[in-house]
Design a protein around this motif. Structure first.
Motif, PDB file in Angstrom:
ATOM      1  N   ALA A 249       0.845  -1.201   0.000  1.00  0.00           N
ATOM      2  CA  ALA A 249       0.000   0.000   0.000  1.00  0.00           C
ATOM      3  C   ALA A 249       0.876   1.244   0.000  1.00  0.00           C
ATOM      4  O   ALA A 249       1.745   1.392   0.856  1.00  0.00           O
ATOM      5  CB  ALA A 249      -0.924  -0.001   1.215  1.00  0.00           C
ATOM      6  N   LEU A 250       0.636   2.143  -0.975  1.00  0.00           N
ATOM      7  CA  LEU A 250       1.383   3.392  -1.082  1.00  0.00           C
ATOM      8  C   LEU A 250       0.402   4.545  -1.190  1.00  0.00           C
ATOM      9  O   LEU A 250      -0.479   4.541  -2.060  1.00  0.00           O
ATOM     10  CB  LEU A 250       2.302   3.368  -2.308  1.00  0.00           C
ATOM     11  N   GLU A 251       0.545   5.523  -0.298  1.00  0.00           N
ATOM     12  CA  GLU A 251      -0.315   6.705  -0.315  1.00  0.00           C
ATOM     13  C   GLU A 251       0.533   7.948  -0.563  1.00  0.00           C
ATOM     14  O   GLU A 251       1.448   8.254   0.202  1.00  0.00           O
ATOM     15  CB  GLU A 251      -1.075   6.851   1.003  1.00  0.00           C
ATOM     16  N   ILE A 252       0.225   8.657  -1.640  1.00  0.00           N
ATOM     17  CA  ILE A 252       0.845   9.935  -1.969  1.00  0.00           C
ATOM     18  C   ILE A 252      -0.276  10.967  -1.951  1.00  0.00           C
ATOM     19  O   ILE A 252      -1.163  10.938  -2.819  1.00  0.00           O
ATOM     20  CB  ILE A 252       1.542   9.893  -3.335  1.00  0.00           C
ATOM     21  N   LEU A 271       2.415  -3.462  -5.767  1.00  0.00           N
ATOM     22  CA  LEU A 271       1.349  -2.920  -4.937  1.00  0.00           C
ATOM     23  C   LEU A 271       0.014  -3.607  -5.179  1.00  0.00           C
ATOM     24  O   LEU A 271      -0.279  -4.086  -6.277  1.00  0.00           O
ATOM     25  CB  LEU A 271       1.189  -1.423  -5.218  1.00  0.00           C
ATOM     26  N   SER A 272      -0.800  -3.588  -4.108  1.00  0.00           N
ATOM     27  CA  SER A 272      -2.207  -3.965  -4.217  1.00  0.00           C
ATOM     28  C   SER A 272      -3.100  -2.736  -4.120  1.00  0.00           C
ATOM     29  O   SER A 272      -4.220  -2.741  -4.629  1.00  0.00           O
ATOM     30  CB  SER A 272      -2.584  -4.963  -3.108  1.00  0.00           C
ATOM     31  N   TRP A 273      -2.611  -1.687  -3.463  1.00  0.00           N
ATOM     32  CA  TRP A 273      -3.408  -0.482  -3.219  1.00  0.00           C
ATOM     33  C   TRP A 273      -2.529   0.739  -3.447  1.00  0.00           C
ATOM     34  O   TRP A 273      -1.438   0.843  -2.896  1.00  0.00           O
ATOM     35  CB  TRP A 273      -3.922  -0.512  -1.780  1.00  0.00           C
ATOM     36  N   LEU A 274      -3.007   1.666  -4.292  1.00  0.00           N
ATOM     37  CA  LEU A 274      -2.258   2.885  -4.611  1.00  0.00           C
ATOM     38  C   LEU A 274      -3.197   4.071  -4.578  1.00  0.00           C
ATOM     39  O   LEU A 274      -4.273   4.053  -5.192  1.00  0.00           O
ATOM     40  CB  LEU A 274      -1.605   2.776  -5.995  1.00  0.00           C
ATOM     41  N   SER A 275      -2.785   5.113  -3.868  1.00  0.00           N
ATOM     42  CA  SER A 275      -3.573   6.348  -3.780  1.00  0.00           C
ATOM     43  C   SER A 275      -2.665   7.532  -4.083  1.00  0.00           C
ATOM     44  O   SER A 275      -1.683   7.762  -3.378  1.00  0.00           O
ATOM     45  CB  SER A 275      -4.200   6.490  -2.383  1.00  0.00           C
ATOM     46  N   ILE A 276      -2.996   8.269  -5.148  1.00  0.00           N
ATOM     47  CA  ILE A 276      -2.279   9.496  -5.513  1.00  0.00           C
ATOM     48  C   ILE A 276      -3.325  10.594  -5.604  1.00  0.00           C
ATOM     49  O   ILE A 276      -4.020  10.729  -6.619  1.00  0.00           O
ATOM     50  CB  ILE A 276      -1.518   9.343  -6.838  1.00  0.00           C
TER      51      ILE A 276
END
Length: 626
Positions: A249-252, A271-276
């Motif tokens: 999981a990566l949150e930008i 990744l399974s989860w990405l938020s930009i």
């Protein structure tokens, strides 16, 4: 038995039960008082400090918000949970916590601590959670967290830390969660995270960082969740996360200077989860997402993405959730969601969408939840596919609402009956008006226009096809372009532009076509020269997306030819003369030369006497070389 007594003040009646009860209470009072004293003594025997609250069974001491400036006395040595938050503590020295060997949770948040001595917590080898949030820390010395081998959670947020030094966390082998956000961080040393072999969750936010180096992140091999929020980073370095192979999981979030993500910016991630979110991205970073084949959830909300282009997410074969909330989205092109065979949730709320056509999907059969609320939707045949699934499709409590036409304005899509579907959700095929044939003859360099107007419901899109079978739209630039009302404009017409042009008006109801013819003749010699001088040079910088090629013509007259020839001859003769001069100087200066030489020769002998009385034989004479 009732006993009655009579006296001067009147009579008084008491029962035997009351007498017995009063006697028993009198006997029990000392025991009750003794029990209370025992409880108080027991509580004091545990060493609960004054002004603090203690729970003996849980081994908890809470001194929250008591305005303490020093560590209170009387804390039991077997305390496991100690809350000293919301006080006025200014420092933590090595000996302050030495007696509390069993301490598991320590909360020192919201104090005024500005100094941490090395080995300040070294005696707390059972400590699992430590919070230093909202203090005045500017620097965390190396060795501050030494011997905390069992610590799993550390909170350093909301301080004034400027730099994270090398080896700051090297002894925290068991740390799982670290928060260092809301500080004045300007730099993280390359080895600051060295030793965090068990870290699973890292949060860095509200800092002055302009970059997060791949070197500093390379030691977090087991990191699962990374949150990077409210930072001033303008770009992601290539392969910045290449060694975070276990990151899921990566949150930008809130990177206002981020405008572009290179194709290698997310390389190495699985990744399974990405938020930009809340960045300045104007399009979906298709090339950067290409390597994330296992991504199941993508959030690109609150970015200025006005168009979702065709096949923008084609490589995310396992994607199940897509969020594009409040991105100013105007258009979802055909097959914009092409390749998403497992899409379950699509959130496009709070945008500027007029419609969402079924042709944007690879398949709508997998879709379970759709958010289209807070969009100016036009309820026509393009939304019919949603109406047909409205009973099984989940709108998450926010059903889309019609904005147009007027007769269904402000009505929710879920409120329409089956009989009303084909009364309102219809489309009118485009029809081109004024179909009079346009045949235009023009000279090179002129501006030519072909008019094409169409009507239909919804409003048709007009584009043209050139004689070379190239598509010309309103987004085309260069000499050939389509104006907003559908007119084709050809600037600086060329002979190669001659041919038949096709106008196509298209909407969800169908297409209509129209033909126009252009004939361009060449200019006379003098006029062509003037035309070249006036506009071709200025047109060099034009970029034609239709691939229309511009040829520059240079016409030469007789005077120009004579001048050019004369100049060429003069230059040639000058070069030849220069070469002769060089040869002469070289020959004259090359050593001493011999000007005279002798030649010896013999006359051939002739039979008989010599003539004139002379004898035959060898002769010599000198010759002078000029």
């Amino acid at each position: 038995m009732i006993v009655a007594r009579k006296g001067k003040g009147g009579s008084r009646t008491r029962t035997a039960m009351e007498i017995n009860l009063s006697q028993n209470v009198a006997w029990l009072l000392p025991f009750f008082f003794l029990l209370v004293m025992v409880n108080v003594w027991s509580s004091q025997g545990q060493g609960c400090p004054q002004r603090c609250d203690c729970i003996g069974k849980l081994k908890t001491v809470s001194c929250r918000g008591k305005r303490l400036s020093t560590l209170p006395e009387g804390i039991p040595m077997d305390t496991r949970i100690l809350d000293l938050s919301g006080n006025k503590l200014r420092w933590v020295e090595h000996g302050d916590l030495l007696p509390f060997l069993r301490l598991e949770r320590l909360d020192l948040s919201e104090n005024m601590i500005s100094v941490l001595e090395p080995n300040a917590f070294s005696s707390l080898q059972s400590l699992q959670s430590l919070s230093l949030r909202a203090n005045q820390l500017k620097l965390v010395p190396m060795g501050t967290f030494s011997h905390l081998s069992n610590l799993t959670s550390l909170d350093l947020s909301e301080n004034k830390i400027v730099i994270l030094l090398d080896f700051t966390f090297q002894d925290l082998k068991s740390l799982r969660k670290l928060e260092v956000g809301d500080n004045d961080l300007v730099y993280i040393s390359n080895k600051a995270f060295l030793g965090l072999v068990g870290l699973k969750e890292l949060t860095i936010d509200r800092c002055n960082l302009t970059s997060v180096s791949s070197q500093s992140l390379s030691y977090l091999h087991n990191l699962v969740t990374l949150r990077l929020r409210y930072l001033s980073i303008s770009t992601l370095e290539d392969q910045n996360f290449r060694k975070l192979g276990n990151l899921r999981a990566l949150e930008i979030d809130h990177w206002p200077f981020l405008e572009f993500i290179s194709s290698h910016g997310l390389q190495g991630l699985n990744l399974s989860w990405l938020s930009i979110t809340h960045t300045n991205l104007t399009s979906v970073p298709t090339s950067a997402l290409r390597s994330l084949s296992h991504l199941t959830s993508l959030n690109l909300s609150f970015n200025p993405i006005s168009v979702l282009e065709s096949w923008a997410l084609r490589d995310l074969l396992r994607l199940k959730e897509l969020h594009l909330v409040n991105t100013r989205l105007v258009t979802v092109q055909p097959y914009a969601l092409g390749g998403l065979r497992q899409i379950r949730l699509l959130n496009l709320s709070a945008n500027n969408l007029v419609t969402l056509e079924e042709g944007a999907f690879q398949s709508v059969n997998t879709l379970e939840t759709l958010r289209l609320d807070r969009n100016p939707l036009a309820c026509d045949c393009r939304l019919l596919w949603i109406l047909q699934r409205r009973k099984t499709l989940n709108f998450d409590g926010a059903s889309p609402v019609c904005m147009t036409p007027v007769e269904v304005q402000d009505r929710a899509l879920s409120a329409f009956t089956d009989s009303a579907l084909f009364d309102h959700f219809t489309c009118q095929k485009p029809k081109i008006r004024n179909r009079k044939l346009q045949q235009i003859s023009a000279r090179e360099g002129q501006v030519v226009s072909f008019i094409c107007r169409a009507e239909g419901e919804p409003t048709p899109v007009i584009f043209w096809i050139s004689p070379q079978r190239r598509r010309i739209t309103t987004k085309s630039s260069g000499r050939l372009t389509v104006l907003k009302e559908g007119t084709l404009e050809i600037r600086y017409a060329q002979v190669m532009d001659s041919g038949t042009y096709i106008c196509i008006a298209s909407n969800a109801g169908g297409n209509d076509t129209y033909f126009a013819t252009l004939t361009v003749s060449g200019l006379p010699l003098d006029a062509a020269l003037m035309a070249n001088r006036t506009y071709y040079a200025g047109d060099l910088n034009d970029t034609n997306l239709n691939d229309t090629r511009v040829f520059l013509k240079f016409t030469l007259d007789l005077k120009t030819i004579l001048i050019s020839t004369a100049m060429g001859c003069i230059m040639f003769l000058g070069v030849v003369l220069f070469c002769f001069i060089l040869l002469f100087v070289w020959s004259r200066g090359k050593g001493q030369h011999k000007n005279n030489f002798s030649v010896e020769y013999s006359f051939r002998k002739v039979d008989g006497p010599a003539t004139s009385g002379g004898q035959g034989g060898a002769r010599k004479f000198n010759m002078k070389m000029i």
